[in-house]
Each structure stands twice: as structure tokens, then as C-alpha cells.
Design an enzyme around this catalytic site. Structure first.
Site, PDB file in Angstrom:
ATOM      1  N   THR A 108       0.816  -1.208   0.000  1.00 52.92           N
ATOM      2  CA  THR A 108       0.000   0.000   0.000  1.00 52.92           C
ATOM      3  C   THR A 108       0.850   1.259   0.000  1.00 52.92           C
ATOM      4  O   THR A 108       0.447   2.293  -0.531  1.00 52.92           O
ATOM      5  CB  THR A 108      -0.935  -0.012   1.232  1.00 52.92           C
ATOM      6  OG1 THR A 108      -1.837  -1.101   1.065  1.00 52.92           O
ATOM      7  CG2 THR A 108      -1.729   1.255   1.376  1.00 52.92           C
ATOM      8  N   TYR A 128      -7.762  -0.035  -4.029  1.00 53.10           N
ATOM      9  CA  TYR A 128      -6.680   0.538  -4.842  1.00 53.10           C
ATOM     10  C   TYR A 128      -5.750  -0.583  -5.304  1.00 53.10           C
ATOM     11  O   TYR A 128      -5.896  -1.733  -4.890  1.00 53.10           O
ATOM     12  CB  TYR A 128      -5.902   1.558  -4.012  1.00 53.10           C
ATOM     13  CG  TYR A 128      -5.427   0.974  -2.706  1.00 53.10           C
ATOM     14  CD1 TYR A 128      -4.224   0.282  -2.630  1.00 53.10           C
ATOM     15  CD2 TYR A 128      -6.200   1.061  -1.559  1.00 53.10           C
ATOM     16  CE1 TYR A 128      -3.815  -0.301  -1.449  1.00 53.10           C
ATOM     17  CE2 TYR A 128      -5.791   0.478  -0.372  1.00 53.10           C
ATOM     18  CZ  TYR A 128      -4.600  -0.196  -0.321  1.00 53.10           C
ATOM     19  OH  TYR A 128      -4.201  -0.786   0.850  1.00 53.10           O
ATOM     20  N   THR A 153       1.639  -4.153   4.332  1.00 56.80           N
ATOM     21  CA  THR A 153       1.537  -4.405   5.775  1.00 56.80           C
ATOM     22  C   THR A 153       1.004  -5.801   6.102  1.00 56.80           C
ATOM     23  O   THR A 153       1.191  -6.283   7.216  1.00 56.80           O
ATOM     24  CB  THR A 153       0.629  -3.352   6.449  1.00 56.80           C
ATOM     25  OG1 THR A 153      -0.678  -3.432   5.872  1.00 56.80           O
ATOM     26  CG2 THR A 153       1.191  -1.957   6.298  1.00 56.80           C
ATOM     27  N   ASP A 154       0.336  -6.454   5.135  1.00 57.39           N
ATOM     28  CA  ASP A 154      -0.336  -7.718   5.459  1.00 57.39           C
ATOM     29  C   ASP A 154       0.623  -8.813   5.929  1.00 57.39           C
ATOM     30  O   ASP A 154       0.308  -9.562   6.855  1.00 57.39           O
ATOM     31  CB  ASP A 154      -1.152  -8.215   4.257  1.00 57.39           C
ATOM     32  CG  ASP A 154      -2.448  -7.431   4.094  1.00 57.39           C
ATOM     33  OD1 ASP A 154      -2.718  -6.539   4.928  1.00 57.39           O
ATOM     34  OD2 ASP A 154      -3.190  -7.706   3.131  1.00 57.39           O
ATOM     35  N   LYS A 203       0.475  -7.280  13.081  1.00 53.22           N
ATOM     36  CA  LYS A 203      -0.580  -6.373  12.630  1.00 53.22           C
ATOM     37  C   LYS A 203      -1.823  -6.664  13.468  1.00 53.22           C
ATOM     38  O   LYS A 203      -2.273  -7.805  13.535  1.00 53.22           O
ATOM     39  CB  LYS A 203      -0.835  -6.604  11.137  1.00 53.22           C
ATOM     40  CG  LYS A 203      -1.774  -5.585  10.523  1.00 53.22           C
ATOM     41  CD  LYS A 203      -1.861  -5.735   9.005  1.00 53.22           C
ATOM     42  CE  LYS A 203      -2.770  -4.666   8.430  1.00 53.22           C
ATOM     43  NZ  LYS A 203      -2.851  -4.727   6.958  1.00 53.22           N
ATOM     44  N   GLU A 249      -0.517 -31.434  27.826  1.00 55.96           N
ATOM     45  CA  GLU A 249      -0.952 -32.830  27.990  1.00 55.96           C
ATOM     46  C   GLU A 249       0.223 -33.792  27.816  1.00 55.96           C
ATOM     47  O   GLU A 249       1.072 -33.589  26.949  1.00 55.96           O
ATOM     48  CB  GLU A 249      -1.991 -33.183  26.912  1.00 55.96           C
ATOM     49  CG  GLU A 249      -3.121 -32.189  26.753  1.00 55.96           C
ATOM     50  CD  GLU A 249      -4.076 -32.214  27.915  1.00 55.96           C
ATOM     51  OE1 GLU A 249      -4.270 -33.313  28.479  1.00 55.96           O
ATOM     52  OE2 GLU A 249      -4.594 -31.147  28.283  1.00 55.96           O
TER      53      GLU A 249
HETATM   54  C1  SIN Z   1      -1.072  -2.952   2.872  1.00 55.22           C
HETATM   55  O1  SIN Z   1       0.049  -2.744   2.449  1.00 55.22           O
HETATM   56  O2  SIN Z   1      -1.506  -2.292   3.854  1.00 55.22           O
HETATM   57  C2  SIN Z   1      -2.012  -3.969   2.311  1.00 55.22           C
HETATM   58  C3  SIN Z   1      -1.571  -4.539   1.036  1.00 55.22           C
HETATM   59  C4  SIN Z   1      -0.290  -5.308   1.155  1.00 55.22           C
HETATM   60  O3  SIN Z   1      -0.037  -5.910   2.190  1.00 55.22           O
HETATM   61  O4  SIN Z   1       0.456  -5.320   0.160  1.00 55.22           O
END
Ligand code: SIN
Length: 329
Positions: free
Chosen positions: A13, A27, A93-94, A166, A286
Site C-alpha cells: 500500500t 486501490y 503491511t499484510d 498487525k 498434555e
Molecule cells: C497494505 O500494504 O496495507 C495492504 C496490502 C499489502 O499488504 O500489500
């Protein structure tokens, strides 16, 4: 003399272009090349001698092991030349936290590597990208960033690659570590550190991906009420090398999935218990888990446990050794 900072761009992004300035969704991520991004933030050149290089132009949901290997190899090459003082990686960010942790374990050297991104595309009103890029360069150029492992700098905050995640699907203050906390801030342009991550990283990492073309296949299976053996058996049939089971609570496994995971370890597939809770450490539970040779994922998120297991499996299948690695990294 100004430091030399290299920016390696991967898309996301921060390089996103929308048709209208009010659009913060819908976008195209990774549409703007690094030179255009740098032209939009000329203030960067007051801090450092900055050059850009495009590694790829993707939406980070599409990140691959091959790009990770390319990125780690390129960073190690650049640092081996000695003329670059720090590196900034621009990233969606993903999956930013995953790439950051991969590099934290595979980049060898103490010089700063800082990942940044943006939640609003470059074309949006009040886009966060330009300030995040400027601050990431400030962090990469700062002597106090040396030896701290790979860093993540967004929204005026500095976090460690190992611990950050995130936490919000949309807001700009999304990168957090709720319990262990951030490492520092960028206060009015000046990076200030308050703590460091204590786990092994970068120059102290035993993992070396030089020459590797692919990584071991490790899948994450998400535990839930009513779970069964379907995905575990699918993973076994796909000949995976490892499974991260993102269990409930302290890495607890549904009894039906547990039976299937026992079939996996019997076939020498390494199974690591992690947790879907998001905070806390997965510790031995366990007796049956130990009997079935399931390992404990410490406090790594399932997506980061996957990376550590992939790298561990590049070196060994020995369960004691892998157990040690989950304690140290
Ligand atoms: C982002 O960057 O916030 C979302 C899209 C991506 O991870 O490339």
C-alpha cells in the site's frame, strides 16, 4: 558525512495508487515504483544518501518463499560490500511481520534493516506512507539501531521483527506487541530506544539461506471447536515437512485433530503446537502431546512459528535440536 541507505522496494500500500484521493480501499497495491516514491519525499536526502532498488511489486498477501530468499540474499550481498550503512525495505503491511522475522533470522550482520509500509495508499489524503518512509530512513541511519535485529518502523513507533504483529485490519496504528511492548519511538524525527529483544537474531543466527532455491513446506492449521482430521490428513497427503497447529488456549488440540497429528509425527512430519490466542507462551501441556512428539512453539505467532520451523528444517530433523531453536529464536 551522511550515511548511505539503500531502499529495497517490494510493493504494498505504501506504493499503492487509487483513482481518487479519498479511497483507502479498492486501490492497486505495489503500483508505484521506488524512484517515484523517493521523489515524493525529498526530505529523505537531508538525512542520508539514499538509493532505491525494486525487488518486486506485489501486494504482500502474495509474498512467496522465493522472494524472501531473493531479499535475504540481496541484503547479505549489499552488506558484504561494506559501503551501505543501513537498509530500508518497503513492504505491504499484510505480511510485513513475516518478512521482517524471516530477515531477522537470515540476514547476517549488525547494520540496521528496517521494514516499513503504509495503511493508506500513496494517493490518499493524509497518507501515512511518506512519513513512515522518512522515519524508517531515520531509524536505519541511526547508530542506536545497530545490533538490534530487524526493526519495523511505522506510525512513529519502532518494534522488533520477532514480536510485532498487525493488530487492526484498517487503522494506521496497527503494528503492536500488546504484552512485550515496542522498542522505541521516532520522536519528532529522532529515534529513541527503550529496550531490545533478547532472542537470537541476525549476526547471532545459525540459519544460512545462501544458495537455497526453496524452503521446506510447512503449513498452518487453525484449531477450532468442532475440528477434525481433514486438514491434517490433507497436509500429510501433500507431503509437508512440518505442521504448525494454531491451537486453542495453551496450544490445545482438538481430540480428532490430535489423532491425525499423531499420524503426521509417525511419518516424521514435525508438528509444532502454537496458539490462536495472540499472546502468551505455549508450554508443555498434555502428557499425550509429549508422547506424540509434538513440539511447543514458545510465544511465536503461528505465522512466525512457521518461518522458524521452515528454517530449522533447512538444517535438521532432530526434534531436540528444533526444540532448542524454539527456545532461542
Ligand atoms: C497494505 O500494504 O496495507 C495492504 C496490502 C499489502 O499488504 O500489500
Amino acid at each position: 558525512m551522511k550515511p548511505n541507505i539503500k531502499i529495497l522496494a517490494t510493493g504494498g500500500t505504501i506504493a499503492g495508487r487509487a483513482k481518487i484521493s479519498t479511497a483507502t480501499t479498492g486501490y492497486t497495491a505495489g503500483a508505484i515504483e521506488i524512484d517515484e516514491l523517493l521523489n515524493a519525499v525529498p526530505e529523505i536526502y537531508e538525512i542520508a544518501n539514499v538509493t532505491g532498488e525494486q525487488i518486486c511489486s506485489i501486494d504482500s498477501k502474495d509474498m512467496t518463499d522465493e522472494i524472501w530468499l531473493k531479499l535475504a540474499t540481496r541484503i547479505n550481498e549489499i552488506f558484504s560490500r561494506g559501503d551501505v550503512d543501513g537498509i530500508v525495505v518497503t513492504h505491504g503491511t499484510d505480511t510485513l511481520e513475516e518478512t521482517a522475522y524471516f530477515l531477522n533470522l537470515t540476514v547476517h550482520g549488525d547494520k540496521p534493516v528496517v521494514l516499513t509500509g503504509a495503511m493508506r495508499p500513496a494517493t490518499a489524503i493524509s497518507s501515512d506512507g511518506a512519513m513512515n518512509l522518512l522515519n524508517a530512513v531515520r531509524v536505519a541511519a541511526n547508530k542506536n539501531s545497530v545490533g538490534k535485529g530487524v526493526l519495523v518502523a511505522l506510525n512513529d513507533e519502532i518494534n522488533s521483527a520477532r514480536e510485532v504483529t498487525k493488530t487492526n485490519t484498517l487503522t494506521v496504528n496497527t503494528f503492536k506487541n500488546f504484552e512485550l511492548g515496542l522498542l522505541g519511538y521516532v520522536n519528532a524525527g529522532t529515534p529513541e530506544f527503550y529496550r531490545t529483544s533478547t532472542r537470537r537474531h541476525t549476526s547471532n543466527s545459525e540459519f544460512d539461506v545462501t544458495g537455497l532455491k526453496k524452503l521446506p513446506l510447512v503449513k498452518i492449521i487453525y484449531g477450532h471447536a468442532g475440528d477434525d482430521e481433514i486438514f491434517v490428513d490433507a497436509a500429510i497427503n501433500a507431503n509437508v515437512d512440518g505442521i504448525i497447529y494454531a491451537g486453542t488456549g495453551n496450544g490445545s488440540i482438538h481430540v480428532n485433530a490430535e489423532k491425525a497429528l499423531a499420524r503426521a509425527t509417525a511419518k516424521n512430519i514435525v508438528v509444532v503446537r502454537s496458539s490462536r490466542v495472540g499472546n502468551g507462551t505455549v508450554i508443555p501441556a498434555e502428557k499425550s502431546y509429549a508422547e506424540k512428539n509434538f513440539l511447543d512453539g514458545d510465544n511465536l505467532s503461528p505465522q512466525k512459528a512457521r518461518i522458524l520451523l521452515q528454517l530449522a528444517l533447512t538444517k535438521t530433523n532432530n526434534l531436540s535440536e528444533i526444540r532448542r531453536m524454539f527456545k532461542q529464536y
